[in-house]
Design a protein around this motif. Sequence first.
Motif, PDB file in Angstrom:
ATOM      1  N   PHE A  98      -3.200 -12.930 -10.416  1.00 50.16           N
ATOM      2  CA  PHE A  98      -1.827 -12.711 -10.325  1.00 50.16           C
ATOM      3  C   PHE A  98      -1.128 -13.940  -9.138  1.00 50.16           C
ATOM      4  N   ALA A  99      -2.137 -14.818  -8.895  1.00 46.07           N
ATOM      5  CA  ALA A  99      -1.704 -15.828  -7.963  1.00 46.07           C
ATOM      6  C   ALA A  99      -1.102 -16.977  -9.131  1.00 46.07           C
ATOM      7  N   ILE A 100      -0.113 -16.584  -9.756  1.00 46.93           N
ATOM      8  CA  ILE A 100       0.639 -17.202 -10.768  1.00 46.93           C
ATOM      9  C   ILE A 100       0.897 -18.553 -10.677  1.00 46.93           C
ATOM     10  N   PHE A 101       1.594 -18.816  -9.481  1.00 50.31           N
ATOM     11  CA  PHE A 101       2.021 -20.351  -9.110  1.00 50.31           C
ATOM     12  C   PHE A 101       1.019 -21.104  -8.982  1.00 50.31           C
ATOM     13  N   ASN A 102      -0.142 -20.685  -8.242  1.00 51.97           N
ATOM     14  CA  ASN A 102      -1.427 -21.549  -8.099  1.00 51.97           C
ATOM     15  C   ASN A 102      -2.068 -22.128  -9.259  1.00 51.97           C
ATOM     16  N   TYR A 103      -2.162 -20.966 -10.358  1.00 50.50           N
ATOM     17  CA  TYR A 103      -3.080 -21.764 -11.464  1.00 50.50           C
ATOM     18  C   TYR A 103      -2.014 -22.289 -12.689  1.00 50.50           C
ATOM     19  N   MET A 104      -0.715 -21.935 -12.408  1.00 51.08           N
ATOM     20  CA  MET A 104       0.392 -22.588 -13.452  1.00 51.08           C
ATOM     21  C   MET A 104       0.887 -23.663 -13.122  1.00 51.08           C
ATOM     22  N   MET A 105       0.766 -24.027 -11.930  1.00 50.48           N
ATOM     23  CA  MET A 105       1.207 -25.389 -11.500  1.00 50.48           C
ATOM     24  C   MET A 105       0.690 -26.651 -12.073  1.00 50.48           C
ATOM     25  N   PRO A 106      -0.657 -26.724 -12.012  1.00 52.40           N
ATOM     26  CA  PRO A 106      -1.370 -27.846 -12.774  1.00 52.40           C
ATOM     27  C   PRO A 106      -1.136 -27.739 -14.443  1.00 52.40           C
ATOM     28  N   ILE A 107      -0.980 -26.612 -14.931  1.00 53.96           N
ATOM     29  CA  ILE A 107      -0.830 -26.314 -16.255  1.00 53.96           C
ATOM     30  C   ILE A 107       0.619 -26.947 -16.746  1.00 53.96           C
ATOM     31  N   VAL A 108       1.563 -26.616 -15.853  1.00 52.82           N
ATOM     32  CA  VAL A 108       3.104 -27.069 -16.165  1.00 52.82           C
ATOM     33  C   VAL A 108       3.315 -28.666 -15.885  1.00 52.82           C
ATOM     34  N   THR A 109       2.506 -29.170 -14.841  1.00 57.15           N
ATOM     35  CA  THR A 109       2.515 -30.494 -14.442  1.00 57.15           C
ATOM     36  C   THR A 109       1.998 -31.250 -15.869  1.00 57.15           C
ATOM     37  N   LEU A 110       0.766 -30.856 -16.225  1.00 61.81           N
ATOM     38  CA  LEU A 110       0.285 -31.416 -17.440  1.00 61.81           C
ATOM     39  C   LEU A 110       1.107 -31.417 -18.671  1.00 61.81           C
ATOM     40  N   HIS A 117       0.875  -1.242  -0.008  1.00 59.13           N
ATOM     41  CA  HIS A 117      -0.076   0.050   0.002  1.00 59.13           C
ATOM     42  C   HIS A 117       0.798   1.073  -0.054  1.00 59.13           C
ATOM     43  N   GLY A 118       2.016   1.257   1.004  1.00 58.58           N
ATOM     44  CA  GLY A 118       2.852   2.505   0.833  1.00 58.58           C
ATOM     45  C   GLY A 118       3.467   2.655  -0.408  1.00 58.58           C
ATOM     46  N   LEU A 119       3.732   1.457  -1.007  1.00 61.07           N
ATOM     47  CA  LEU A 119       4.657   1.784  -2.419  1.00 61.07           C
ATOM     48  C   LEU A 119       3.453   2.015  -3.618  1.00 61.07           C
ATOM     49  N   GLY A 120       2.129   1.923  -3.478  1.00 56.32           N
ATOM     50  CA  GLY A 120       1.465   2.224  -4.261  1.00 56.32           C
ATOM     51  C   GLY A 120       1.138   1.223  -5.430  1.00 56.32           C
ATOM     52  N   ILE A 121       1.443  -0.188  -4.921  1.00 62.52           N
ATOM     53  CA  ILE A 121       1.149  -1.484  -5.533  1.00 62.52           C
ATOM     54  C   ILE A 121      -0.227  -1.781  -5.498  1.00 62.52           C
ATOM     55  N   PRO A 122      -0.832  -2.319  -6.617  1.00 60.55           N
ATOM     56  CA  PRO A 122      -2.153  -2.554  -6.458  1.00 60.55           C
ATOM     57  C   PRO A 122      -2.313  -3.779  -5.518  1.00 60.55           C
ATOM     58  N   GLU A 123      -3.345  -3.912  -4.689  1.00 56.10           N
ATOM     59  CA  GLU A 123      -3.397  -4.878  -3.748  1.00 56.10           C
ATOM     60  C   GLU A 123      -3.613  -6.495  -4.405  1.00 56.10           C
ATOM     61  N   GLY A 124      -4.206  -6.440  -5.482  1.00 57.04           N
ATOM     62  CA  GLY A 124      -4.507  -7.880  -6.088  1.00 57.04           C
ATOM     63  C   GLY A 124      -3.222  -8.190  -6.409  1.00 57.04           C
ATOM     64  N   ILE A 125      -2.091  -7.497  -7.046  1.00 57.02           N
ATOM     65  CA  ILE A 125      -0.901  -8.061  -7.515  1.00 57.02           C
ATOM     66  C   ILE A 125      -0.056  -8.488  -6.358  1.00 57.02           C
ATOM     67  N   ALA A 126      -0.231  -7.588  -5.135  1.00 54.29           N
ATOM     68  CA  ALA A 126       0.622  -7.891  -3.949  1.00 54.29           C
ATOM     69  C   ALA A 126       0.199  -9.105  -3.427  1.00 54.29           C
ATOM     70  N   ALA A 127      -1.180  -9.395  -3.307  1.00 50.92           N
ATOM     71  CA  ALA A 127      -1.783 -10.730  -2.928  1.00 50.92           C
ATOM     72  C   ALA A 127      -1.239 -11.797  -3.434  1.00 50.92           C
ATOM     73  N   GLY A 128      -1.324 -11.478  -4.975  1.00 54.91           N
ATOM     74  CA  GLY A 128      -0.873 -12.677  -5.852  1.00 54.91           C
ATOM     75  C   GLY A 128       0.660 -13.154  -5.526  1.00 54.91           C
ATOM     76  N   ALA A 129       1.132 -12.267  -5.223  1.00 56.02           N
ATOM     77  CA  ALA A 129       2.822 -12.514  -5.036  1.00 56.02           C
ATOM     78  C   ALA A 129       2.946 -13.419  -3.617  1.00 56.02           C
ATOM     79  N   ILE A 130       2.034 -13.053  -2.741  1.00 57.75           N
ATOM     80  CA  ILE A 130       2.158 -13.524  -1.355  1.00 57.75           C
ATOM     81  C   ILE A 130       1.713 -14.775  -1.259  1.00 57.75           C
ATOM     82  N   ILE A 131       0.444 -15.063  -2.025  1.00 54.65           N
ATOM     83  CA  ILE A 131      -0.253 -16.281  -2.067  1.00 54.65           C
ATOM     84  C   ILE A 131       0.701 -17.419  -2.782  1.00 54.65           C
ATOM     85  N   SER A 132       1.468 -16.776  -3.760  1.00 53.03           N
ATOM     86  CA  SER A 132       2.287 -17.719  -4.896  1.00 53.03           C
ATOM     87  C   SER A 132       3.521 -18.203  -3.774  1.00 53.03           C
TER      88      SER A 132
END
Length: 476
Positions: free
Chosen positions: A442-454, A148-163
Motif C-alpha cells: 500500500f506504499a503506492i508512491f514509494n514503489y511506483m516512483m522508480p517504475i514511473v520514472t523508468l 483504527h476508529g474508522l475500522g480501516i486496516p492499519e497496513g492500508i492507513a500506513a501506506g497512505a501516510i508513508i506515501s
Amino acid sequence: MEDKVKKQPRPAKLHEALFSFIMLIVVMAVGIMIFEVDPHIPMFIGVIGASLVALYIGYDWTAIEQSMIDGISRAMQAIMILAIIGMLIGVWLLAGVVPSMIYYGLKILSPQIFLVAAVLICSITSLATGTSWGTMGTMGIALMGIAHGLGIPEGIAAGAIISGAYFGDKMSPLSDTTNLAPAMAGTDVFTHIKFMMKPTITTYVITLIFFGIMGMKFSASGNTADVSAIDTLIDGLHSQFHISPLLLIPPIIVIGAIAMKVPAIPGITLGIISGAIMAPIFQGGTADFGAILTVARNGYVSSTGIESLDSLLSAGGLMNMMSSISLTLLAMMFGGIMEMTKQLEVIVAQLLKLVHSAFGLVALVLGTCILSNATMPEQYISIVLPGRMYAQAFKEKGLHPKTLSNALESSGTVTSALIPWNTCGVYITTVLGVTTSQYFGFAIFNYMMPIVTLLLAIPKITIAYMTDEEKAASAA
C-alpha cells in the motif's frame, strides 16, 4: 648515492575497488543494523579503507588528501544550501509559517475521504518541514489512531501516510535528500525540483486515485472517526502560534523564486528574510530580532506540552544541520579518493558494459540505488554513492545532471521505506506499529516512483540532454 625513483601510481584493479566498497558495505551494515549507530563513523572507516587501497597502488598521502579536498569542493554548494535551509526552518517555525501550513493541512481532514486526506495531510506537513520521519512521527501517529476508529486496516492507513510523507520529503526544498541528490549529480536544487515535477506528480496522482478507490468501501460503512488526536494538535498549534493565511506568503515567495529561475541560495534567503519580517508582526514580542538570530543558529524549541507536536516543531537551525553536512563531507572524501584512484571508474566500467543507451543508464541508476538501500541500509548513502559513481558517465553521454539527480531521488529516497532492515523501514515499523510486509503493498508512491520514472524514460520525459553551452560549462 642515487635518489630513489618515486613510485608511480597505477590504476586500481577491479578486486581492489571492490575491496573498498565491500569494506564500506560491511561496516555500514554492522554499524547501522547491529549497533544502531549513525552512518558517519562507518562512512569514515570506509574512507580509511579507500585510502589504504590508494596507498597500496602507489599514491602518496599528499595526493590522497588533495582528492578528499577536491571531492568536498564538488559538494560545497549543497553544503551551503543545507546550512541556509537550517536557518530557514528555524525562522519559519518561530514566525509561525510552518505551523500555519500544518494547521491548514489538518483542517482539510474529512472522515469520508480519510485515506486521500491522510495522503494530503502528510504531503503538506512533509513539504512544510522537509522531513518524512517527523511527519510520520506526528501526523502519522494521529492518523493511525483515526484509522483504527474508522475500522480501516492499519497496513492500508500506513501506506497512505508513508506515501504522503515521502512525496513531501522528495519535493520539499527543505529536505536534505532533495539537496543531496542534485549536489551529487552536479546541478542545483531548483532545477532538480522542476525536473522531478512530471514523474512525481504522475506518481502522486496514481497514488491519490488508488486511495480514493480504496477509501470508498470504508466511507460507505458510515463509521464516525475519533478526531480527538487531530483536535489536540490543532489546539496545540493555536496555543503557541498566531495562525494566519498570510503566513503562507514566505513559501509562496520561495516557490515563485523557483518559477523565475532565481538561483537556490538567494531564493532560499528571500524565504528567510520574509519569514524574519513576519515573525514579530504575527508572533509579537517572543519573536524579536534576538530570537530570530537564536533560532537561525540553534533551531526552534516548541513547548506546547504535546510531546508529538513538540517533537515535530523543535527543529531547524544552522547547528542542527551539521549532522547532514558532516555526513556529506565524509561521503565526498570517500568519493574523491575513489574517483582519483579510478576505483569508481573500474566498477562503473563493468556495470556500464551492461547498458548502451540513456534509458539503460537511468535503469542502472535506479537499480543501484535500490540495491544500496538494501546492502548499505541508509537513505543518504544510497543517494551519495551512486550519484558519484555515475556522474561522469552521464556527462560523457551528454545527459543533463538533472537526469541523474531525478533518478537518484526516484529510487534512493523513496525505496528506503520498503526495506525492513533499512533505517527508514525500522523507523516506520517502530513509530507506526506496522511491519514492512503489512504496508508494502500500500506504499503506492514509494514503489511506483522508480517504475514511473523508468517508464517515462522511454518517451524521454525523464531524460534530458545538455545544450552545447551547458556541455562547455560542464567541461570547464
